[in-house]
Design a protein around this motif. Structure first.
Motif, short mmCIF file in Angstrom:
data_model
loop_
_atom_site.label_atom_id
_atom_site.label_comp_id
_atom_site.label_asym_id
_atom_site.label_seq_id
_atom_site.Cartn_x
_atom_site.Cartn_y
_atom_site.Cartn_z
N LEU A 1 0.83 -1.20 0.00
CA LEU A 1 0.00 0.00 0.00
C LEU A 1 0.87 1.26 0.00
CD1 LEU A 1 -2.86 1.12 0.08
CD2 LEU A 1 -2.76 1.05 2.57
N LEU A 2 1.91 1.29 0.83
CA LEU A 2 2.81 2.44 0.83
C LEU A 2 3.49 2.59 -0.53
CD1 LEU A 2 4.70 2.66 4.25
CD2 LEU A 2 2.55 3.71 3.54
N ARG A 3 3.89 1.49 -1.12
CA ARG A 3 4.54 1.55 -2.44
C ARG A 3 3.58 2.08 -3.50
NH1 ARG A 3 9.05 -1.17 -3.78
NH2 ARG A 3 8.12 -1.87 -5.75
N ALA A 4 2.32 1.74 -3.38
CA ALA A 4 1.32 2.26 -4.34
C ALA A 4 1.17 3.77 -4.19
CB ALA A 4 -0.02 1.56 -4.13
N ILE A 5 1.15 4.24 -2.94
CA ILE A 5 1.02 5.69 -2.71
C ILE A 5 2.23 6.43 -3.26
CG2 ILE A 5 0.89 7.49 -0.93
CD1 ILE A 5 -0.55 5.39 0.84
N ARG B 1 -5.56 16.19 -5.93
CA ARG B 1 -5.05 15.73 -7.21
C ARG B 1 -4.95 14.21 -7.20
NH1 ARG B 1 -0.21 18.53 -9.80
NH2 ARG B 1 -0.12 19.44 -7.72
N ASP B 2 -5.43 13.55 -8.25
CA ASP B 2 -5.30 12.10 -8.36
C ASP B 2 -3.87 11.76 -8.78
OD1 ASP B 2 -5.49 9.38 -8.74
OD2 ASP B 2 -7.34 9.46 -9.90
N ILE B 3 -3.13 11.11 -7.87
CA ILE B 3 -1.72 10.83 -8.13
C ILE B 3 -1.46 9.35 -8.40
CG2 ILE B 3 -0.92 12.81 -6.78
CD1 ILE B 3 -0.25 10.73 -4.53
N ALA B 4 -2.51 8.54 -8.55
CA ALA B 4 -2.31 7.12 -8.79
C ALA B 4 -1.44 6.92 -10.03
CB ALA B 4 -3.66 6.42 -8.98
N ASN B 5 -0.41 6.08 -9.89
CA ASN B 5 0.52 5.74 -10.96
C ASN B 5 1.37 6.92 -11.43
OD1 ASN B 5 -0.23 2.94 -11.10
ND2 ASN B 5 -2.11 3.58 -12.14
N THR B 6 1.49 7.95 -10.60
CA THR B 6 2.42 9.05 -10.89
C THR B 6 3.83 8.59 -10.54
OG1 THR B 6 0.74 10.72 -10.41
CG2 THR B 6 3.04 11.43 -10.29
N ARG B 7 4.82 9.00 -11.31
CA ARG B 7 6.20 8.62 -11.07
C ARG B 7 6.67 9.07 -9.69
NH1 ARG B 7 6.76 11.23 -15.78
NH2 ARG B 7 8.21 12.72 -14.81
#
Length: 245
Positions: A43-47, A63-69
């Motif tokens: 979960l932390l790694r996903a965040i 801001r939706d940051i899912a899958n942001t570098r």
């Protein structure tokens, strides 16, 4: 500040996170507890942009940051101190801090880098004493302080901490958690803390989530979780509780 909405993530065909939702308000310490393999680190790694999100949203400051570098998230104000005290052991304490402050140096120059290092030395005085010592020769507690200091070099607004007490003696665990509390009190830092030592984590947290097999199964105020019979039976051992009494 941070809100996860129905997050799903997998390693290959193995679904690890299953419809996970939680939130962390600004200035809070929120802890995530659970057994090994529950999905806490994933979960932390996903965040922090290190683990792909297949479904759901991760909202940070609207801001939706899912899958942001990951490197972009550091600029947004999110930083993670990963499990296992991942420091550069063949390098000195000073060199580790300089590497941790790469972004602040790149954006603001070496003068600001030196100022940030001075702030870390004020926060962790033992690191000033050890600044010319190779990081791999530090004690476990000192290595953990260095790992946290490296993460703080770029002045994050949200700190993700993964198992900061792992492998440390009880008195050192207490010192580390006192430092985390002080960071919130003195610096206004928001913290999402993953920790197997549920007693220590819940005693400094405002709220907590209990995770099991990739799902959030319980959420409540930290003091309520400390008294929850189910949580006490599964996660709160008398031996760990004693160091706080």
């Amino acid at each position: 500040m941070l809100r996860l909405v129905n997050i799903h993530s997998a390693y290959g065909l193995v679904r690890v996170l299953k419809n996970v939702s939680l939130h962390v308000d600004g200035g809070e310490i929120v802890t995530l507890i659970g057994a090994n393999g529950a999905g806490k680190t994933t979960l932390l790694r996903a965040i922090s942009g290190l683990q792909p999100v297949q479904e759901g949203r991760i909202i940070f400051d609207g801001r939706d940051i899912a899958n942001t570098r990951a490197e972009k998230l550091v600029r947004f104000g999110i930083a993670q101190a990963p499990e296992g005290r991942q420091i550069f052991r063949p390098m000195t304490v000073m060199e580790n801090l300089e590497l941790g402050g790469y972004l602040v140096c790149r954006l603001h120059g070496r003068k600001q880098l030196r100022r940030a290092i001075g702030e870390m030395f004020d926060m962790f005085p033992i690191l000033r004493e050890r600044q010319d010592q190779f990081a791999g020769t530090l004690s476990g507690g000192e290595q953990q302080m260095l790992a946290i200091a490296m993460t703080l070099m770029n002045k994050p607004r949200l700190l993700l901490l993964d198992e900061p007490s792992m492998g440390l003696a009880p008195l050192i665990v207490r010192e580390i958690f006192e430092i985390i509390s002080r960071l919130r009190k003195d610096e206004g830092l928001t913290v999402l803390l993953v920790e197997q030592n549920a007693n220590a984590a819940l005693r400094i947290a405002d709220r907590g989530y209990v995770m099991e097999t990739g799902k959030i199964i319980i959420q409540d105020r930290a003091d309520a979780l400390l008294e929850n019979p189910e949580v006490r039976r599964a996660y709160l051992g008398r031996d760990k509780r004693e160091i706080w009494e």
